[in-house]
Design a protein around this motif. Structure first.
Motif, mmCIF file in Angstrom:
data_model
loop_
_atom_site.group_PDB
_atom_site.id
_atom_site.type_symbol
_atom_site.label_atom_id
_atom_site.label_comp_id
_atom_site.label_asym_id
_atom_site.label_seq_id
_atom_site.Cartn_x
_atom_site.Cartn_y
_atom_site.Cartn_z
ATOM 1 N N ASN A 52 0.828 -1.214 0.000
ATOM 2 C CA ASN A 52 0.000 0.000 0.000
ATOM 3 C C ASN A 52 0.859 1.260 0.000
ATOM 4 O O ASN A 52 0.534 2.238 -0.676
ATOM 5 C CB ASN A 52 -0.905 0.018 1.235
ATOM 6 C CG ASN A 52 -2.130 -0.874 1.063
ATOM 7 O OD1 ASN A 52 -2.366 -1.419 -0.001
ATOM 8 N ND2 ASN A 52 -2.888 -1.030 2.128
ATOM 9 N N HIS A 56 -0.189 3.042 -3.261
ATOM 10 C CA HIS A 56 -1.149 4.123 -2.977
ATOM 11 C C HIS A 56 -0.448 5.349 -2.401
ATOM 12 O O HIS A 56 -0.755 6.475 -2.784
ATOM 13 C CB HIS A 56 -2.209 3.650 -1.982
ATOM 14 C CG HIS A 56 -2.931 2.416 -2.424
ATOM 15 N ND1 HIS A 56 -3.544 2.315 -3.649
ATOM 16 C CD2 HIS A 56 -3.120 1.220 -1.810
ATOM 17 C CE1 HIS A 56 -4.095 1.110 -3.757
ATOM 18 N NE2 HIS A 56 -3.841 0.431 -2.665
ATOM 19 N N ASP A 83 5.167 5.922 4.354
ATOM 20 C CA ASP A 83 5.414 6.319 2.959
ATOM 21 C C ASP A 83 5.605 7.833 2.894
ATOM 22 O O ASP A 83 5.586 8.523 3.916
ATOM 23 C CB ASP A 83 4.268 5.831 2.054
ATOM 24 C CG ASP A 83 2.915 6.396 2.470
ATOM 25 O OD1 ASP A 83 2.802 7.629 2.616
ATOM 26 O OD2 ASP A 83 1.969 5.599 2.657
ATOM 27 N N GLY A 107 -9.006 -4.134 -2.516
ATOM 28 C CA GLY A 107 -9.685 -3.469 -1.406
ATOM 29 C C GLY A 107 -9.769 -4.307 -0.145
ATOM 30 O O GLY A 107 -10.572 -4.018 0.746
ATOM 31 N N LEU A 110 -6.500 -3.751 4.007
ATOM 32 C CA LEU A 110 -6.669 -3.171 5.346
ATOM 33 C C LEU A 110 -7.417 -4.149 6.251
ATOM 34 O O LEU A 110 -7.058 -4.333 7.411
ATOM 35 C CB LEU A 110 -7.423 -1.836 5.262
ATOM 36 C CG LEU A 110 -6.728 -0.711 4.486
ATOM 37 C CD1 LEU A 110 -7.617 0.533 4.443
ATOM 38 C CD2 LEU A 110 -5.389 -0.363 5.123
HETATM 39 N N1 LIG Z 1 -0.453 4.179 2.469
HETATM 40 C C1 LIG Z 1 -1.552 4.579 1.845
HETATM 41 N N2 LIG Z 1 -1.627 5.821 1.274
HETATM 42 C C2 LIG Z 1 -2.731 6.244 0.639
HETATM 43 N N3 LIG Z 1 -3.859 5.507 0.503
HETATM 44 C C3 LIG Z 1 -3.861 4.276 1.049
HETATM 45 C C4 LIG Z 1 -2.731 3.738 1.746
HETATM 46 N N4 LIG Z 1 -3.045 2.495 2.187
HETATM 47 C C5 LIG Z 1 -4.305 2.268 1.778
HETATM 48 N N5 LIG Z 1 -4.806 3.326 1.087
HETATM 49 C C6 LIG Z 1 -6.174 3.452 0.528
HETATM 50 O O1 LIG Z 1 -6.991 2.439 1.101
HETATM 51 C C7 LIG Z 1 -7.560 1.644 0.052
HETATM 52 C C8 LIG Z 1 -7.721 0.208 0.545
HETATM 53 O O2 LIG Z 1 -6.459 -0.428 0.710
HETATM 54 P P1 LIG Z 1 -6.431 -1.998 0.684
HETATM 55 O O3 LIG Z 1 -7.490 -2.499 1.612
HETATM 56 O O4 LIG Z 1 -5.036 -2.457 0.933
HETATM 57 O O5 LIG Z 1 -6.906 -2.385 -0.783
HETATM 58 P P2 LIG Z 1 -6.151 -2.225 -2.205
HETATM 59 O O6 LIG Z 1 -4.710 -1.976 -1.914
HETATM 60 O O7 LIG Z 1 -6.388 -3.535 -2.889
HETATM 61 O O8 LIG Z 1 -6.842 -1.068 -2.892
HETATM 62 C C9 LIG Z 1 -6.637 1.814 -1.116
HETATM 63 O O9 LIG Z 1 -7.295 1.562 -2.349
HETATM 64 C C10 LIG Z 1 -6.210 3.271 -0.976
HETATM 65 O O10 LIG Z 1 -7.230 4.106 -1.474
#
Ligand SMILES: Nc1ncnc2c1ncn2[C@@H]1O[C@H](COP(=O)(O)OP(=O)(O)O)[C@@H](O)[C@H]1O
Ligand SMILES: [Mg+2]
Length: 141
Positions: A52, A56, A83, A107, A110
């Motif tokens: 992530n 992300h 990050d 998704g 988390l």
């Molecule tokens: N470190 C991060 N920085 C910014 N956004 C994040 C971060 N970690 C998670 N997210 C947000 O949370 C959402 C859900 O994360 P996750 O449950 O890991 O699903 P995925 O990675 O498959 O989208 C991501 O799509 C993103 O929008």
């Protein structure tokens, strides 16, 4: 409870480094009294958090880094993953257990971390997002 820092590591924002982080954390935990049965839970969670942070948080910009720290106390192991991105609001993330999201392949990271770890915290900092993952050692670490 004093926390001892075991590791302070940073990687460029590329998934190529994930296996290295994984084996590094695993080796480290194997050298402690951390229960072997819980190693996979931690390994999966760390790789979700680092993934992530890369995708992300830093949006795969290799000039940005992901900072990984591992701490040990008598009662738990703590892994912090930071990050250099703009952050996000975890409460705004769609619930993957809702009917409309059940068939989506993404998704779930988390939710997986929440289930596998004992404690999860998000800390927005001026330098990016930090996620803190704690796992207790039932018999002491
Ligand atoms: N470190 C991060 N920085 C910014 N956004 C994040 C971060 N970690 C998670 N997210 C947000 O949370 C959402 C859900 O994360 P996750 O449950 O890991 O699903 P995925 O990675 O498959 O989208 C991501 O799509 C993103 O929008
Ligand atoms: Mg994810």
């Amino acid at each position: 409870m004093p926390l001892k820092k075991l590791v302070d590591l940073s990687i460029p924002s590329s998934q190529d480094y994930l296996p290295q982080v994984d084996s590094f954390v695993e080796k480290l935990l194997k050298a402690t009294k951390f229960p072997k049965d819980d190693l996979d839970d931690v390994a999966i969670s760390v790789s979700e958090a680092v993934n992530n942070a890369i995708l992300h948080g830093n949006q795969s910009d290799e000039s940005k880094k992901v900072f990984i720290k591992v701490y040990l106390s008598k009662k738990y192991i703590r892994i912090s993953v930071r990050d250099e991105g703009g952050g996000f609001k975890p409460e705004r993330v769609p619930d993957p257990t809702e009917d409309e999201n059940l068939l989506k392949a993404s998704g779930r990271g988390l939710l997986i971390m929440q289930h596998l770890m004992d404690r999860l915290a998000f800390k927005p900092t001026s330098k990016g997002t930090e996620i803190i993952l704690d796992k207790f050692c039932p018999e002491g670490c």
